[in-house]
Scaffold this motif. Structure first.
Motif, PDB file in Angstrom:
ATOM      1  N   TYR A  43      -2.140 -68.710  39.223  1.00 48.89           N
ATOM      2  CA  TYR A  43      -1.190 -69.423  38.676  1.00 48.89           C
ATOM      3  C   TYR A  43       0.035 -68.356  38.055  1.00 48.89           C
ATOM      4  O   TYR A  43      -0.113 -67.601  37.364  1.00 48.89           O
ATOM      5  CB  TYR A  43      -1.415 -70.557  37.459  1.00 48.89           C
ATOM      6  CG  TYR A  43      -2.815 -71.316  37.741  1.00 48.89           C
ATOM      7  CD1 TYR A  43      -2.426 -72.227  38.261  1.00 48.89           C
ATOM      8  CD2 TYR A  43      -4.021 -70.652  37.514  1.00 48.89           C
ATOM      9  CE1 TYR A  43      -3.682 -73.229  38.601  1.00 48.89           C
ATOM     10  CE2 TYR A  43      -5.082 -71.464  38.010  1.00 48.89           C
ATOM     11  CZ  TYR A  43      -4.853 -72.745  38.383  1.00 48.89           C
ATOM     12  OH  TYR A  43      -5.724 -73.633  38.765  1.00 48.89           O
ATOM     13  N   MET A  44       1.217 -68.730  38.491  1.00 48.48           N
ATOM     14  CA  MET A  44       2.482 -67.940  38.179  1.00 48.48           C
ATOM     15  C   MET A  44       3.467 -69.195  37.909  1.00 48.48           C
ATOM     16  O   MET A  44       4.000 -69.827  38.536  1.00 48.48           O
ATOM     17  CB  MET A  44       3.044 -67.105  39.550  1.00 48.48           C
ATOM     18  CG  MET A  44       2.039 -66.122  39.835  1.00 48.48           C
ATOM     19  SD  MET A  44       1.313 -65.734  41.599  1.00 48.48           S
ATOM     20  CE  MET A  44       1.317 -67.552  42.187  1.00 48.48           C
ATOM     21  N   LYS A  45       3.775 -68.932  36.473  1.00 46.29           N
ATOM     22  CA  LYS A  45       4.435 -70.146  35.941  1.00 46.29           C
ATOM     23  C   LYS A  45       5.727 -69.690  35.448  1.00 46.29           C
ATOM     24  O   LYS A  45       5.810 -68.613  34.570  1.00 46.29           O
ATOM     25  CB  LYS A  45       3.626 -70.557  34.479  1.00 46.29           C
ATOM     26  CG  LYS A  45       4.575 -71.641  33.918  1.00 46.29           C
ATOM     27  CD  LYS A  45       3.706 -72.240  32.668  1.00 46.29           C
ATOM     28  CE  LYS A  45       4.506 -73.276  31.688  1.00 46.29           C
ATOM     29  NZ  LYS A  45       3.603 -73.647  30.544  1.00 46.29           N
ATOM     30  N   ALA A  46       6.654 -70.412  35.823  1.00 45.60           N
ATOM     31  CA  ALA A  46       8.287 -69.992  35.460  1.00 45.60           C
ATOM     32  C   ALA A  46       8.643 -70.844  34.264  1.00 45.60           C
ATOM     33  O   ALA A  46       8.561 -72.372  34.531  1.00 45.60           O
ATOM     34  CB  ALA A  46       9.056 -70.351  36.741  1.00 45.60           C
ATOM     35  N   SER A  47       9.132 -70.565  33.251  1.00 50.40           N
ATOM     36  CA  SER A  47       9.494 -71.567  32.090  1.00 50.40           C
ATOM     37  C   SER A  47      11.070 -71.233  31.916  1.00 50.40           C
ATOM     38  O   SER A  47      11.468 -69.880  31.972  1.00 50.40           O
ATOM     39  CB  SER A  47       8.922 -70.940  30.850  1.00 50.40           C
ATOM     40  OG  SER A  47       7.431 -71.349  31.095  1.00 50.40           O
ATOM     41  N   LEU A  48      11.793 -72.209  32.128  1.00 50.48           N
ATOM     42  CA  LEU A  48      13.211 -72.124  32.285  1.00 50.48           C
ATOM     43  C   LEU A  48      14.013 -72.793  30.915  1.00 50.48           C
ATOM     44  O   LEU A  48      13.466 -73.511  30.436  1.00 50.48           O
ATOM     45  CB  LEU A  48      13.883 -72.729  33.422  1.00 50.48           C
ATOM     46  CG  LEU A  48      13.516 -72.333  34.662  1.00 50.48           C
ATOM     47  CD1 LEU A  48      12.917 -73.331  35.754  1.00 50.48           C
ATOM     48  CD2 LEU A  48      14.405 -71.495  35.300  1.00 50.48           C
ATOM     49  N   GLU A  49      14.955 -72.052  30.428  1.00 49.80           N
ATOM     50  CA  GLU A  49      15.775 -72.537  29.330  1.00 49.80           C
ATOM     51  C   GLU A  49      16.520 -73.944  29.767  1.00 49.80           C
ATOM     52  O   GLU A  49      16.778 -73.993  31.068  1.00 49.80           O
ATOM     53  CB  GLU A  49      16.819 -71.586  28.703  1.00 49.80           C
ATOM     54  CG  GLU A  49      16.103 -70.232  28.384  1.00 49.80           C
ATOM     55  CD  GLU A  49      17.420 -69.313  27.846  1.00 49.80           C
ATOM     56  OE1 GLU A  49      18.630 -69.457  28.002  1.00 49.80           O
ATOM     57  OE2 GLU A  49      17.005 -68.391  27.132  1.00 49.80           O
ATOM     58  N   LYS A  50      16.731 -74.677  28.551  1.00 47.73           N
ATOM     59  CA  LYS A  50      17.369 -76.019  29.099  1.00 47.73           C
ATOM     60  C   LYS A  50      18.645 -75.774  29.968  1.00 47.73           C
ATOM     61  O   LYS A  50      19.668 -74.784  29.583  1.00 47.73           O
ATOM     62  CB  LYS A  50      17.759 -76.610  27.846  1.00 47.73           C
ATOM     63  CG  LYS A  50      18.263 -78.241  28.211  1.00 47.73           C
ATOM     64  CD  LYS A  50      18.443 -78.798  26.848  1.00 47.73           C
ATOM     65  CE  LYS A  50      18.966 -80.161  27.292  1.00 47.73           C
ATOM     66  NZ  LYS A  50      18.785 -81.113  26.124  1.00 47.73           N
TER      67      LYS A  50
END
Length: 149
Positions: A43-50
């Motif tokens: 699992y490669m998760k990208a978390s982005l700022e609003k």
């Protein structure tokens, strides 16, 4: 006179430091889960700022840089299929004059792997591009190492 010049220099330099911020609107995290004795899902998760978005793996010619995953050949495991992505948002972007597919907030990509032994470390890289409604950052590449036990 020297004190005034030093004081003015300090004020000017401290004011300029606000303009030299490095934008990092995306963070990546990684995990692995065994689905059987020899198969694992990465699992490669990208978390982005609003307000920021990450482009999907398939983007038309003339558009932004698509997200791509690179896994070097290994004696410890084989890739099973291609990297899977969640359902992207599709929208016409005037900047590129085309419909593009992208993700907002988070996106979890999955890659299945077949182990040749009991454990391995999967290494690779991700090339990607992020934009908001005002700017696009240059394409970036991150390297990862995911231990499987």
């Amino acid at each position: 006179m020297k004190r005034i010049l030093i004081f003015l220099t300090i004020i000017l330099l401290s004011g300029m430091s606000g303009y030299s911020q490095i934008l990092k609107p995306i963070t990546w995290s990684y995990a692995a889960k065994k689905t059987s004795a020899k198969e694992v899902t990465l699992y490669m998760k990208a978390s982005l700022e609003k307000g920021w978005h990450l482009y999907a793996q398939k983007v038309g010619e003339g558009g932004p840089v698509a997200t791509s995953f690179y896994f070097p050949v290994s004696k410890l495991y084989d890739l099973l299929g291609r990297t899977v992505e969640p359902q992207p948002i599709k929208k016409f972007e005037p900047v590129f004059m085309m419909e593009v597919s992208y993700f907002e907030t988070t996106a979890v990509f999955q890659q299945k792997v077949k182990l040749k032994g009991k454990q391995a470390t999967v290494k690779g890289s991700i090339k990607f591009m992020v934009c908001n409604d005002k700017q696009c950052l240059p394409p970036s590449e991150v390297f990862f190492s995911i231990p499987i036990k």
